[in-house]
Scaffold this motif. Sequence first.
Motif, short mmCIF file in Angstrom:
data_model
loop_
_atom_site.label_atom_id
_atom_site.label_comp_id
_atom_site.label_asym_id
_atom_site.label_seq_id
_atom_site.Cartn_x
_atom_site.Cartn_y
_atom_site.Cartn_z
N LEU A 737 0.83 -1.21 0.00
CA LEU A 737 0.00 0.00 0.00
C LEU A 737 0.86 1.26 0.00
N ASN A 738 1.96 1.22 0.72
CA ASN A 738 2.85 2.38 0.75
C ASN A 738 3.50 2.62 -0.61
N LEU A 739 3.87 1.54 -1.26
CA LEU A 739 4.45 1.69 -2.60
C LEU A 739 3.44 2.29 -3.57
N ILE A 740 2.19 1.86 -3.45
CA ILE A 740 1.14 2.45 -4.30
C ILE A 740 0.97 3.92 -3.96
N ALA A 741 0.94 4.23 -2.67
CA ALA A 741 0.75 5.62 -2.24
C ALA A 741 1.86 6.53 -2.76
N LYS A 742 3.07 6.02 -2.80
CA LYS A 742 4.22 6.84 -3.20
C LYS A 742 4.45 6.86 -4.71
N SER A 743 3.76 6.00 -5.42
CA SER A 743 3.99 5.92 -6.86
C SER A 743 3.55 7.21 -7.54
N PRO A 744 4.28 7.65 -8.58
CA PRO A 744 3.90 8.89 -9.26
C PRO A 744 2.61 8.70 -10.08
N LEU A 745 1.92 9.80 -10.28
CA LEU A 745 0.75 9.77 -11.14
C LEU A 745 1.18 9.91 -12.59
N LEU A 746 0.33 9.42 -13.48
CA LEU A 746 0.57 9.64 -14.90
C LEU A 746 0.41 11.12 -15.22
N PRO A 747 1.04 11.58 -16.28
CA PRO A 747 1.05 13.02 -16.57
C PRO A 747 -0.33 13.64 -16.76
N SER A 748 -1.27 12.89 -17.36
CA SER A 748 -2.57 13.49 -17.65
C SER A 748 -3.69 12.50 -17.36
N LYS A 749 -4.88 13.05 -17.24
CA LYS A 749 -6.05 12.23 -16.96
C LYS A 749 -6.53 11.59 -18.25
N GLN A 750 -6.26 10.32 -18.39
CA GLN A 750 -6.69 9.59 -19.57
C GLN A 750 -6.83 8.12 -19.19
N TYR A 751 -7.45 7.37 -20.09
CA TYR A 751 -7.69 5.96 -19.80
C TYR A 751 -6.37 5.20 -19.79
N LYS A 752 -6.10 4.56 -18.64
CA LYS A 752 -4.93 3.70 -18.51
C LYS A 752 -5.26 2.60 -17.51
N TYR A 753 -5.36 1.40 -18.00
CA TYR A 753 -5.77 0.28 -17.14
C TYR A 753 -4.78 0.09 -16.00
N SER A 754 -5.33 -0.05 -14.77
CA SER A 754 -4.48 -0.20 -13.60
C SER A 754 -5.12 -1.16 -12.61
N ASP A 755 -4.30 -1.98 -11.95
CA ASP A 755 -4.78 -2.86 -10.89
C ASP A 755 -4.94 -2.12 -9.56
N PHE A 756 -4.33 -0.94 -9.45
CA PHE A 756 -4.30 -0.26 -8.15
C PHE A 756 -5.69 0.02 -7.59
N SER A 757 -6.61 0.43 -8.45
CA SER A 757 -7.94 0.81 -7.97
C SER A 757 -8.58 -0.33 -7.20
N PHE A 758 -8.48 -1.53 -7.74
CA PHE A 758 -9.16 -2.65 -7.09
C PHE A 758 -8.38 -3.16 -5.88
N ILE A 759 -7.06 -3.03 -5.89
CA ILE A 759 -6.30 -3.34 -4.69
C ILE A 759 -6.74 -2.42 -3.54
N LEU A 760 -6.95 -1.15 -3.88
CA LEU A 760 -7.35 -0.18 -2.86
C LEU A 760 -8.81 -0.36 -2.43
N LEU A 761 -9.67 -0.73 -3.37
CA LEU A 761 -11.06 -0.96 -3.00
C LEU A 761 -11.19 -2.15 -2.05
#
Length: 963
Positions: A737-761
Amino acid sequence: MKRLYILFFLVLIQFVFSQTNKKIQPEPIWVDSIYNSLTFDEKVGQLFMVAAYSNKNETHAQDLEKLISQYKIGGLIFFQGGPVRQAKLTNRFQSQSKIPLLIGNDAEWGFSMRLDSTVKYPWNMTLGAVQDMKLIEKMGMQMAKQAKRLGVHFTFGPVVDINTNPSNPIIGNRSFGEDKENVTKRALAYMKGLQENGVFATAKHFPGHGDTETDSHHTLPVVKFDKARLDDVELYPYKELIKNGLASVMVAHLNVPSIEPREGYPTSLSYHVVTNILKNELKFEGLIFTDALNMKGASNFKQPGDVDLEAFLAGNDVMLFAENVPKAIEKFNQAYQANVFSEERLAHSVKKILTYKYRAGLHNYKAIDLVNLYSDLNDVSYDALNYQLFENAVTVLKNESKIIPIHKLEKEKIAYVKLGDGANDTFLTKLKEYASVTEITAFDLDTALLDLANYSKVIIGYHKPDGAWRKNELTFRELNWIDKISKENETILAFFTKPYSLLKFPNFHHTETVIQAYQNTDMVQTIVAEIIFGAKTAKGKLPVSIKDNFLVNEGIVINEIKRLGYNIPENVGMDSKKLAQIETLANYAITQKTTPGLQVLVARKGQIIYQKSFGYHTYDTIQKVKNTDIYDVASLTKVLATLPVFMKQYDKRRISFDTRLCEMLPRFENTNKANATVLDMLTHQARFQPWIPFYKATLDSLKRPDSLYYRTSYSEEFPTKVAWNLYLRKAYNDTILNLIAKSPLLPSKQYKYSDFSFILLKEYLEHALHKKLDVLADENFYSSLGATTMTYNPLQKFEVTRIAPTEIDTYFRYQTLQGYVHDMAAAMQGGVSGHAGLFSSAIDVAKMMQLYLQKGTYGDHDYFSEKTFNDFNTCYFCKDGNRRGVGFDKPQLGNEGPTCGCVSMTSFGHTGFTGTMAWADPEKEIVYVFLSNRTFPNADVNKLSKLSIREKIQQIIYESIIE
């Protein structure tokens, strides 16, 4: 040559008369001309229909050829054999006959009564429970289509005997029941289906074989009713069928003193019965057949030849199964010379036979086309109707406290006990596909009762071989078992046998539910399981009385409760032949080594119409894939576990699409992800990284699991099981969870499939509801759905041999992964994550997808509202090029996407890394599930995707839709 000349002459006559006088009917012209061309012996020969077998040797065929060429017999009745063999013999015999032969078959429940490799329709007794006469008429229509294809003109049915005697040894299941009105309705529908489609029906066994205790094949049965009773009951169906154009009647070999006073005189040989009653009183003008003259009921009375003459003198037109035609013709000659019968009498029957030959189209005879004969006789539409007939026949006789359909699966513990010596595999398999059902196989009753004490419900299946005349009475042991089990347990008793089997029960006081299934076919076993669990409605009515326990026409309607059922594709508007192409593509996928094995399931309109497994667990081709096997479904976990539990939170308004991550998980308050909303997270545009290879940081310099993080056995410090003999240190989930929290965001808001959302949910749900995700999913969904194979960490519930291996891991766990989740991050979370970790069989995936298709309801449970489902199944950002729904994947925009491109835009689903796919389409009411282990032995090259196997199968499914 002579035959060709006669046929040419007759065609010329028809042409002349058709041109000169349109009002003159060609039928009598043809009949008279043929009759006048025959010698006396040839005329007599037309009266005989001889037995033919396609399973006998050449000597038999040559004997028949002699009767055809020398004695000019009028027809053949085919018995045992096969359809192609019979067709070849028919062509052979027809080519040698001066006048084309009338061909008959005993086909009361279809040609399978006599022929292998043909359709078997339900027994008449089963049809007696069906309330929709249109279905029986359709059966007659299909029988006619098959008969015409096989060159058969007479189907010796329907049986119109009213079976008022449960001990009847020869009619029984062949009767529609004990009530004259019910029998007549079904016989009329049967007859109409046949005759309106060009095949002659034969009502039998006149004047009524329903109340006999002996078999006329072996002796002469006695019917003791007076004439008034016969008029009121036994003759009633004949009167009604005759009014409606019945083509023919078969006269039985019976001893009925009230209408034939001569002692021991068979009705088939009685002038009073055949001529005075059938012809004169009932005004029957159609063709009259004797029952088979080799039967002891007739042959014990007179010798071959004599018995044929006696039958003719009684008024019969066709002597069926004549044993000695040359002798019979000799007897006819002698009788004619002695003025025992006249030319007029002979002409009456022979011209009637010729008339029926004309009406059968034999004046324009064409040989049977052998091409595609087998497939034409076994068209899938025949199976489709069979399913409907059985579905409409199964009868619920008792349902105390409304035990069925079983509603609250999560509260039930169900056992099954098999009695009888018939097959039961399909029944048990289908029961287990609806719920967790344990088969009790104790050899003694005391042990069985002890075992059953722990169960909330017991299903007893009494299974007998599906034979027409077999004695299917229960033994004392079986009666005792049923009685004792019913007294001690809440019991559902299903009889896969004739209804008369129930007569041995003194009462059913202790049995809560009684189901009469009539037969023991795979279809009916499936249907009974469906009714028990509410996937089908029970509609049948009992055709006979079972003492005072259950009376004729009793039957309880049991309504369905929106669980997945089973059916034939054509019954839901799909083409079986097209769907069969799935098998070709599946086998191609295996030969191309895209995956060692796979499961495919297709459902439409709430009915599973395709469920097959292909290949093996691995490429060593040792263990075949079964429908009950379990696969790692990878990212399907998102929509099968995390999303539905989250949707319940949304449905209860505990969360909204605007809820921010920091509100759900306060630990993210001061991170770059704090303001990510539920909507952005679940549509994969929250700017999250696609993934992080968390496991790599836990490997040593040799890229092996580092002892700093792992141990080979469980301890309090290393409690998280990652794989066999591999345990991760405590609290490493916080590191993830800490690694996810510290990970950088992508440059812009666009569709990019990620597992993080469901790990966090998953983290949110577990903290909000104070239970682990696997428990939440099971308690809220799987238990009540009966999704018994859908689980995290399947080795805790199932044998390893039932689980398809996913990969030979050579980069992290260094072992074959079988029963342990393939996804590395999910493994490091103990096998339970929001994005992966779930295992299942295809049918249980289908249950979840059907729940979605039904917008939150399944099996009488309301899981969430229709509004909630619609909110999550909306593509909010399609205009921006993001195809995703809220959690669900959606059809492609342009060329990019997971489907065949042939689905509706309201469809939804998901795909998984291990080679899985689950998709549902509300507009077409389709559920499609594809499971495989394409990652075995390794996941390096995704050939399954490169060859678009999942999409091509989906394309076939949509191309198979015919309505």
